[in-house]
Design a protein around this motif. Structure first.
Motif, PDB file in Angstrom:
ATOM      1  N   LEU A  19      -3.901 -10.747  11.133  1.00  0.00           N
ATOM      2  CA  LEU A  19      -4.663  -9.840   9.831  1.00  0.00           C
ATOM      3  C   LEU A  19      -5.892  -9.940   9.565  1.00  0.00           C
ATOM      4  CD1 LEU A  19      -3.890  -7.701   7.617  1.00  0.00           C
ATOM      5  CD2 LEU A  19      -2.923  -9.813   6.142  1.00  0.00           C
ATOM      6  N   VAL A  20      -6.195 -11.562   9.587  1.00  0.00           N
ATOM      7  CA  VAL A  20      -7.608 -11.923   9.320  1.00  0.00           C
ATOM      8  C   VAL A  20      -8.523 -11.353  10.073  1.00  0.00           C
ATOM      9  CG1 VAL A  20      -9.061 -13.747   8.829  1.00  0.00           C
ATOM     10  CG2 VAL A  20      -6.765 -13.887   7.600  1.00  0.00           C
ATOM     11  N   GLY A  25     -12.709  -7.335  11.765  1.00  0.00           N
ATOM     12  CA  GLY A  25     -13.114  -6.300  12.619  1.00  0.00           C
ATOM     13  C   GLY A  25     -13.275  -4.811  11.879  1.00  0.00           C
ATOM     14  N   ARG A  26     -12.723  -4.842  10.737  1.00  0.00           N
ATOM     15  CA  ARG A  26     -12.839  -3.637   9.943  1.00  0.00           C
ATOM     16  C   ARG A  26     -13.612  -3.497   8.610  1.00  0.00           C
ATOM     17  NH1 ARG A  26      -9.208   0.713  10.778  1.00  0.00           N
ATOM     18  NH2 ARG A  26     -11.108   1.789   9.571  1.00  0.00           N
ATOM     19  N   THR A  27     -14.998  -3.961   8.868  1.00  0.00           N
ATOM     20  CA  THR A  27     -15.916  -4.154   7.757  1.00  0.00           C
ATOM     21  C   THR A  27     -16.158  -2.640   7.181  1.00  0.00           C
ATOM     22  OG1 THR A  27     -17.658  -3.805   9.352  1.00  0.00           O
ATOM     23  CG2 THR A  27     -16.874  -6.230   8.915  1.00  0.00           C
ATOM     24  N   ASP A  28     -15.550  -1.635   7.867  1.00  0.00           N
ATOM     25  CA  ASP A  28     -15.904  -0.369   7.253  1.00  0.00           C
ATOM     26  C   ASP A  28     -14.953  -0.130   6.174  1.00  0.00           C
ATOM     27  OD1 ASP A  28     -13.835  -0.252   9.552  1.00  0.00           O
ATOM     28  OD2 ASP A  28     -13.884   1.851   9.218  1.00  0.00           O
ATOM     29  N   ALA A  68     -12.989 -18.543   4.942  1.00  0.00           N
ATOM     30  CA  ALA A  68     -11.758 -18.556   5.802  1.00  0.00           C
ATOM     31  C   ALA A  68     -11.300 -17.007   6.290  1.00  0.00           C
ATOM     32  CB  ALA A  68     -10.655 -19.648   5.492  1.00  0.00           C
ATOM     33  N   VAL A  69     -11.604 -16.421   5.292  1.00  0.00           N
ATOM     34  CA  VAL A  69     -10.863 -14.925   5.371  1.00  0.00           C
ATOM     35  C   VAL A  69     -12.287 -14.046   5.911  1.00  0.00           C
ATOM     36  CG1 VAL A  69     -10.066 -12.938   4.051  1.00  0.00           C
ATOM     37  CG2 VAL A  69      -9.046 -15.191   3.652  1.00  0.00           C
ATOM     38  N   TYR A  81     -22.132  -5.559   4.375  1.00  0.00           N
ATOM     39  CA  TYR A  81     -20.860  -4.759   4.451  1.00  0.00           C
ATOM     40  C   TYR A  81     -20.475  -4.019   3.314  1.00  0.00           C
ATOM     41  CZ  TYR A  81     -20.552  -7.218   8.988  1.00  0.00           C
ATOM     42  OH  TYR A  81     -20.882  -7.547  10.123  1.00  0.00           O
ATOM     43  N   GLN A  82     -20.564  -4.655   2.153  1.00  0.00           N
ATOM     44  CA  GLN A  82     -20.127  -3.832   0.857  1.00  0.00           C
ATOM     45  C   GLN A  82     -20.937  -3.019   0.344  1.00  0.00           C
ATOM     46  OE1 GLN A  82     -17.744  -6.565  -1.766  1.00  0.00           O
ATOM     47  NE2 GLN A  82     -18.817  -5.371  -3.335  1.00  0.00           N
ATOM     48  N   GLY A  83     -20.128  -1.645   0.065  1.00  0.00           N
ATOM     49  CA  GLY A  83     -21.005  -0.409  -0.286  1.00  0.00           C
ATOM     50  C   GLY A  83     -20.709  -0.672  -1.742  1.00  0.00           C
ATOM     51  N   THR A  84     -21.305   0.418  -2.348  1.00  0.00           N
ATOM     52  CA  THR A  84     -21.227   0.682  -3.985  1.00  0.00           C
ATOM     53  C   THR A  84     -19.926   1.599  -4.189  1.00  0.00           C
ATOM     54  OG1 THR A  84     -23.536   0.731  -4.147  1.00  0.00           O
ATOM     55  CG2 THR A  84     -22.160   1.464  -5.885  1.00  0.00           C
TER      56      THR A  84
END
Length: 100
Positions: A19-20, A25-28, A68-69, A81-84
């Motif tokens: 899961l982690v 891999g799904r930073t989108d 770790a996550v 990766y973090q958008g608004t």
């Protein structure tokens, strides 16, 4: 399913690692989307890891559990990766999780 506790724990650990890995891999996929759809996000996973470590008397900091996550320091992940959050995402979050 009839398996012994050791095997069950090994399977659960493997599923968690998978899961982690999938989330890395799904930073989108934004945390707010995970919260709105599933009721948990990467931060929740890292918080749960820290809470379990605390309960067992294992010294793990919030930053360590997040790394770790996320697979990197949290601030680095956010910058990359973090958008608004959109007004729609924020409205959904208030509706689904009014206390957050």
């Amino acid at each position: 399913m009839t398996i012994d506790d050791k095997t069950r724990t090994e399977l659960e650990a493997a599923v968690f690692r998978r899961l982690v890995s999938h989330l890395r891999g799904r930073t989108d996929v934004q945390n707010i989307d995970l919260m709105n759809l599933a009721g948990f996000c990467r931060n929740c996973l890292s918080n749960w890891m820290k809470e379990e470590a605390d309960a067992k008397g294992i010294a793990v900091s919030k930053d360590e559990s997040r790394e770790a996550v996320y697979g990197m320091p949290y601030e680095e992940w956010k910058a990359k990766y973090q958008g608004t959050a959109t007004p729609e995402q924020l409205a959904a979050m208030k509706k689904v999780h009014p206390g957050h």
